[in-house]
Design a protein around this motif. Structure first.
Motif, PDB file in Angstrom:
ATOM      1  N   TYR B  47      40.896 -29.659 -53.750  1.00 46.33           N
ATOM      2  CA  TYR B  47      40.130 -30.234 -54.853  1.00 46.33           C
ATOM      3  C   TYR B  47      40.529 -29.590 -56.179  1.00 46.33           C
ATOM      4  O   TYR B  47      40.107 -30.039 -57.248  1.00 46.33           O
ATOM      5  N   ASP B  50      38.824 -29.642 -59.629  1.00 42.60           N
ATOM      6  CA  ASP B  50      37.537 -30.300 -59.390  1.00 42.60           C
ATOM      7  C   ASP B  50      36.663 -29.518 -58.392  1.00 42.60           C
ATOM      8  O   ASP B  50      35.524 -29.914 -58.131  1.00 42.60           O
ATOM      9  N   PHE B  53      32.710 -28.722 -58.546  1.00 42.41           N
ATOM     10  CA  PHE B  53      31.767 -29.823 -58.330  1.00 42.41           C
ATOM     11  C   PHE B  53      31.296 -29.847 -56.880  1.00 42.41           C
ATOM     12  O   PHE B  53      30.104 -29.950 -56.589  1.00 42.41           O
ATOM     13  N   PHE B  54      32.246 -29.735 -55.952  1.00 46.22           N
ATOM     14  CA  PHE B  54      31.909 -29.835 -54.525  1.00 46.22           C
ATOM     15  C   PHE B  54      31.185 -28.584 -54.044  1.00 46.22           C
ATOM     16  O   PHE B  54      30.279 -28.664 -53.215  1.00 46.22           O
ATOM     17  N   THR B  76      30.861 -37.423 -64.599  1.00 43.75           N
ATOM     18  CA  THR B  76      31.776 -37.129 -63.483  1.00 43.75           C
ATOM     19  C   THR B  76      32.761 -36.132 -64.081  1.00 43.75           C
ATOM     20  O   THR B  76      33.386 -36.430 -65.106  1.00 43.75           O
ATOM     21  N   PRO B  77      32.876 -34.950 -63.471  1.00 40.44           N
ATOM     22  CA  PRO B  77      33.576 -33.877 -64.183  1.00 40.44           C
ATOM     23  C   PRO B  77      35.071 -34.111 -64.344  1.00 40.44           C
ATOM     24  O   PRO B  77      35.701 -34.752 -63.517  1.00 40.44           O
ATOM     25  N   LEU B 120      25.862 -49.186 -53.851  1.00 40.44           N
ATOM     26  CA  LEU B 120      26.624 -48.343 -54.781  1.00 40.44           C
ATOM     27  C   LEU B 120      26.003 -48.486 -56.156  1.00 40.44           C
ATOM     28  O   LEU B 120      25.595 -49.585 -56.532  1.00 40.44           O
ATOM     29  N   PHE B 132      28.142 -41.669 -63.339  1.00 43.29           N
ATOM     30  CA  PHE B 132      28.437 -41.031 -62.047  1.00 43.29           C
ATOM     31  C   PHE B 132      28.264 -42.066 -60.938  1.00 43.29           C
ATOM     32  O   PHE B 132      27.225 -42.722 -60.845  1.00 43.29           O
ATOM     33  N   LEU B 133      29.301 -42.214 -60.098  1.00 41.58           N
ATOM     34  CA  LEU B 133      29.263 -43.178 -58.989  1.00 41.58           C
ATOM     35  C   LEU B 133      28.608 -42.534 -57.776  1.00 41.58           C
ATOM     36  O   LEU B 133      28.984 -41.421 -57.378  1.00 41.58           O
ATOM     37  N   ARG B 135      25.812 -43.375 -54.037  1.00 43.11           N
ATOM     38  CA  ARG B 135      25.047 -44.305 -53.197  1.00 43.11           C
ATOM     39  C   ARG B 135      23.572 -44.167 -53.555  1.00 43.11           C
ATOM     40  O   ARG B 135      23.100 -43.067 -53.834  1.00 43.11           O
ATOM     41  N   ARG B 164      32.184 -33.737 -49.677  1.00 38.22           N
ATOM     42  CA  ARG B 164      32.597 -35.015 -50.231  1.00 38.22           C
ATOM     43  C   ARG B 164      31.535 -35.431 -51.245  1.00 38.22           C
ATOM     44  O   ARG B 164      30.413 -34.916 -51.212  1.00 38.22           O
ATOM     45  N   PRO B 165      31.889 -36.362 -52.144  1.00 36.51           N
ATOM     46  CA  PRO B 165      30.921 -36.702 -53.195  1.00 36.51           C
ATOM     47  C   PRO B 165      29.642 -37.331 -52.649  1.00 36.51           C
ATOM     48  O   PRO B 165      28.649 -37.401 -53.364  1.00 36.51           O
ATOM     49  N   THR B 166      29.664 -37.766 -51.375  1.00 42.17           N
ATOM     50  CA  THR B 166      28.448 -38.314 -50.766  1.00 42.17           C
ATOM     51  C   THR B 166      27.491 -37.201 -50.316  1.00 42.17           C
ATOM     52  O   THR B 166      26.441 -37.493 -49.742  1.00 42.17           O
TER      53      THR B 166
END
Lengths: 437, 175
Positions: B47, B50, B53-54, B76-77, B120, B132-133, B135, B164-166
Motif C-alpha cells: 500500500y 497509502d 489509511f489501512f 480519499t487520501p 455503493l 469517499f467511496l 458501502r 481493505r477499504p471495506t
C-alpha cells in the motif's frame, strides 16, 4: 503540421464471440476490407505502408503480451515500425490520434491504425472484473469493483442535480438499438421501447441491462495518409479515394477516482457564458471534465464555435445511455443539465427513421447513427477505430455501399466528430473529420 | 519404458480422439478447438504511501489528507496535493457525513457477485473537499430512491480487519 486524411477502413463484425478467428485473424479481416476498398493488394500495401498503430485495452483479456507485434507479422507488415496504444475505453480513439500524430509530424505518409479486443475469453462477470481493474485497486475496486455501479452513481447525481429521468435515458437505448437495425456490423439489432428498457433486468440502479453496452470480440482498421500518401496510393492503384480530413483533435484526462473530482467552475465553450452555470459545482461526479477539455481543444483546432450548428453527426462513446446524455453536455450540444431534454426533443435521432415516438425536433444532429456501443458492441481496442471508419463512410456518402442500405446515411454530411471515453471519464478524446474534397 | 520417450498418463486430459479429416484441403472447415486455461496468481502488493489509511481502519480511525500548502482536504487520501503538488499531511476525517450519490448493485464483477445486492455510495464530509467511496449497510436495496441523497450516515468499522477499504462502511444515523 501536415494535413492528415482518413482514406479507408474496415470492421470485423463485432460479435459476442469469434472462436473461429483470434485477434490476428479479426484484424486481418478488417485490414483486407480496408485494402479492397482502396483497390490495393496486400503486396502493394506491404510496399507503401510506412508504419502502424496498434490498439488493445486489456492484457488480461488478451493474455498475450506484445500482441501488436503478432498482428504486425500476421498482416505481413514486418519489419515496419509500429507501437501499441492503451488508454482504457478510449484506447481506439487514442490510437486514431496517435496515427494522426505520426502522419502530421511527417514520420509516416501512410499509417495503418488497427485495434481489437477478445472479450469472450472469460465469462461476463469475470470480464467485468477485468474492466473494474481499470479503477483504483487500493480504494475503488475492492469496494465496488463494477463499472456499471460507478456509472450508476454518476447518473444518480445527474438526476438529482438536473432532474434527468430514466425514461430519457431509455430513449437513448431505443434510438441506438433501432439505428442498428440498418447496420449489418452491429451486434445487437433490436426494435425496443422505453418500457422494454425499464423492464429489463436491473444491473446497478437505475441502469438496466438495456442501458449498458455488451462485451464483444471484434477488430477495426483505419488507414490514414498525408497528401504525399494520397499521391502514393494514386500511383499504386490508379485511383484517388474520397478522403476525410482530420481537422481537429482534442484530449483530456481526469482523476482516476471519481471521489477526487473537484467541485469548481464549469470550463466554458465559446458559445457559453458564465451566467449559464451560476451555482453549478463542476464537474463533481455528474459531468466529465476530460470530455469538456477534449471538446474545447478539438473545436478550437477545427474552428468550431457552435457544435450543434457546425457538426452534422457524432459517433460518441455510449457505453451507458447515461453517459451519452452526459456527453451531449460535455460536447456543448446543449447546456449542462439539459441532456435529458435534448434527447426527449428528438435532436439526436435520425431524421427519417421511425422510432415509434413523436419528437418535436427529430434529427437535428444524429448521434450514433451506427447504433453506437450499446448496439454495435464494445470490443474496447476496436471501438474508437470503428467510430472513425463509420465517420469516414458518412463523410464519403458511402454508407449504402458498406451497410447495404442508406437509411443511416446522414444526408450531405460535411463534418462529423468521433468521441472515445475511458474509465469514469479518465481519458477522453475527440477528433473532428471533414469531407476532404 | 524406453529413455527417449516422455512418460504419459491421462492426468489433465480433457479430450480423447480429436477427429481430423484426412484431406488437408478440408482442414479450413475444422471447427475451432476451444480449451480452458486456468490462471491464478498471488501478488505481493504494498500500500506504500497509502498504508496509514489501512492501518487507521484497523484502529477505528478514518484518515484523509490535507495539503500542507493550500489546505485542500482529501476525503480519499493522497500523499501529494492534486491542486498544488505539495506534500499532504494525514488528518482524521469526521466519522459522520452525507450520501452524495449512490447505487444498488444487483450484479457485480465475479469477485463480488455473491455479495449482491449491495449499496455503493460516495460520502461527503463537512469541511472536506473530496468524497469517499464506501458501502452503505442498513438500507433496503429494493427501495432505492433519490431521497437517499443527503441522508446522514456514520462510519462503522469491522472488528477483524482485512486491510481493505471495506474495513469501514457507513450506516444511516439513527439506525
Amino acid at each position: 503540421m501536415r494535413p492528415v486524411y482518413a482514406v479507408s477502413g474496415g470492421v470485423s463484425k463485432f460479435a459476442r464471440a469469434r472462436p473461429d478467428l483470434d485477434f490476428r485473424g479479426m484484424v486481418k479481416e478488417a485490414y483486407d476490407y480496408a485494402l479492397t476498398d482502396l483497390h490495393l493488394t496486400p503486396q502493394h500495401a506491404r510496399e507503401i505502408v510506412d508504419g502502424t498503430i496498434c490498439s488493445y485495452f486489456s492484457d488480461h483479456f488478451t493474455r498475450q503480451l506484445k500482441a501488436g507485434s503478432m498482428v504486425q507479422d500476421y498482416l505481413g507488415l514486418c519489419p515496419k515500425p509500429g507501437k501499441r496504444i492503451e488508454g482504457g475505453g478510449a484506447t481506439g480513439g487514442l490510437a486514431v490520434q496517435s496515427g494522426w500524430e505520426a502522419v502530421a509530424s511527417g514520420r509516416f505518409d501512410i499509417c495503418v491504425v488497427y485495434g481489437f479486443e477478445t472479450m469472450s475469453r472469460v465469462n461476463t462477470w469475470k470480464g467485468n472484473e477485468f474492466i473494474a481493474l481499470a479503477s483504483d485497486t487500493n480504494f475503488d475496486y475492492p469496494v465496488g469493483g463494477f463499472y456499471s455501479g460507478y456509472y450508476a452513481m454518476m447518473v444518480v447525481r445527474h438526476m438529482k442535480e438536473f432532474g434527468t429521468t430514466v425514461e430519457q435515458m431509455a430513449l437513448v437505448s431505443v434510438k441506438n438499438h433501432r439505428n442498428a437495425l440498418h447496420n449489418p456490423y452491429a451486434q445487437k439489432r433490436r426494435e425496443i421501447t422505453i418500457e422494454d428498457v425499464r423492464r429489463a433486468e436491473m444491473v446497478a440502479w437505475p441502469l438496466t441491462m438495456l442501458d449498458i453496452c455488451v462485451m464483444s470480440d471484434g477488430a477495426a482498421v483505419l488507414i490514414l495518409c498525408s497528401e504525399d500518401g494520397l499521391n502514393t496510393l494514386h500511383r499504386a492503384t490508379g485511383r484517388t479515394p474520397l478522403p476525410a480530413k482530420i481537422t481537429g483533435v482534442g484530449g483530456g484526462l481526469d482523476a482516476m477516482r471519481m471521489a477526487d473530482r473537484p467541485h469548481g467552475e464549469v470550463i466554458l465553450l465559446p458559445h457559453e457564458r458564465p451566467e449559464d452555470y451560476r451555482g453549478l459545482k463542476y464537474p463533481g461526479v455528474h459531468s466529465f471534465r476530460a470530455g469538456r477539455t477534449a471538446a474545447k481543444a478539438a473545436y478550437q483546432m477545427a474552428g468550431i464555435t457552435n457544435p450543434l450548428e457546425e457538426l452534422d453527426f457524432i459517433e460518441l462513446h455510449d457505453a451507458y445511455t447515461s453517459s451519452e446524455i452526459q456527453t451531449y453536455e460535455d460536447m456543448g450540444l446543449c447546456r449542462y443539465g439539459e441532456g435529458g431534454k435534448f434527447v426527449e426533443g428528438g435532436m439526436p435521432f435520425m431524421p427519417a427513421v421511425d422510432y415509434g415516438v413523436h419528437f418535436p425536433e427529430q434529427g437535428r444532429i444524429p448521434i450514433n447513427p451506427s447504433g453506437g456501443l450499446i448496439a454495435c458492441g464494445h470490443p474496447v481496442g476496436a471501438t474508437g477505430i470503428m467510430q472513425g471508419v463509420f465517420a469516414l463512410w458518412q463523410l464519403q456518402g458511402s454508407i449504402r455501399a458498406h451497410f447495404g442500405s442508406d437509411v443511416l446515411q446522414v444526408k450531405n454530411a460535411r463534418r462529423g466528430a468521433i468521441h472515445s471515453h475511458a474509465g469514469t471519464g479518465t481519458y477522453v478524446v475527440i477528433s473532428i473529420l471533414e469531407r476532404g474534397d | 519404458m524406453s529413455e527417449n520417450r516422455v512418460p504419459e498418463d491421462d492426468e489433465g486430459t480433457v479430450l480423447f480422439r480429436v477427429p481430423l479429416p484426412k484431406d488437408p484441403g478440408a482442414l479450413k472447415g475444422l471447427a475451432p478447438l476451444i480449451i480452458k486455461h486456468h490462471y491464478e496468481i498471488d501478488y505481493i502488493h504494498s500500500y506504500a504511501q497509502d498504508s496509514p489509511f489501512f492501518a487507521g481502519l484497523a484502529n477505528q480511525r478514518l484518515l484523509g489528507t490535507r495539503c500542507g500548502s493550500c489546505n485542500y482536504t482529501y476525503g480519499t487520501p493522497r500523499a501529494h496535493c492534486m491542486e498544488c503538488g505539495r506534500p499532504c499531511d494525514w488528518v482524521d476525517l469526521p466519522q459522520e457525513g452525507q450520501i452524495h450519490t449512490f447505487t444498488v448493485c444487483h450484479y457485480g464483477s465475479e469477485e463480488f457477485l455473491k455479495e449482491t445486492p449491495y449499496i455503493l455510495a460516495l460520502i461527503e464530509f463537512p469541511g472536506v473537499d473530496t468524497l469517499f467511496l464506501t458501502r452503505v449497510v442498513g438500507l433496503d436495496p429494493q427501495a432505492s430512491s433519490l431521497d437517499w441523497i443527503g441522508m446522514r450516515v456514520k462510519a462503522r468499522f469491522r472488528r477483524l480487519s482485512t486491510f481493505r477499504p471495506t474495513d469501514v462502511y457507513f450506516v444511516p444515523i439513527g439506525t
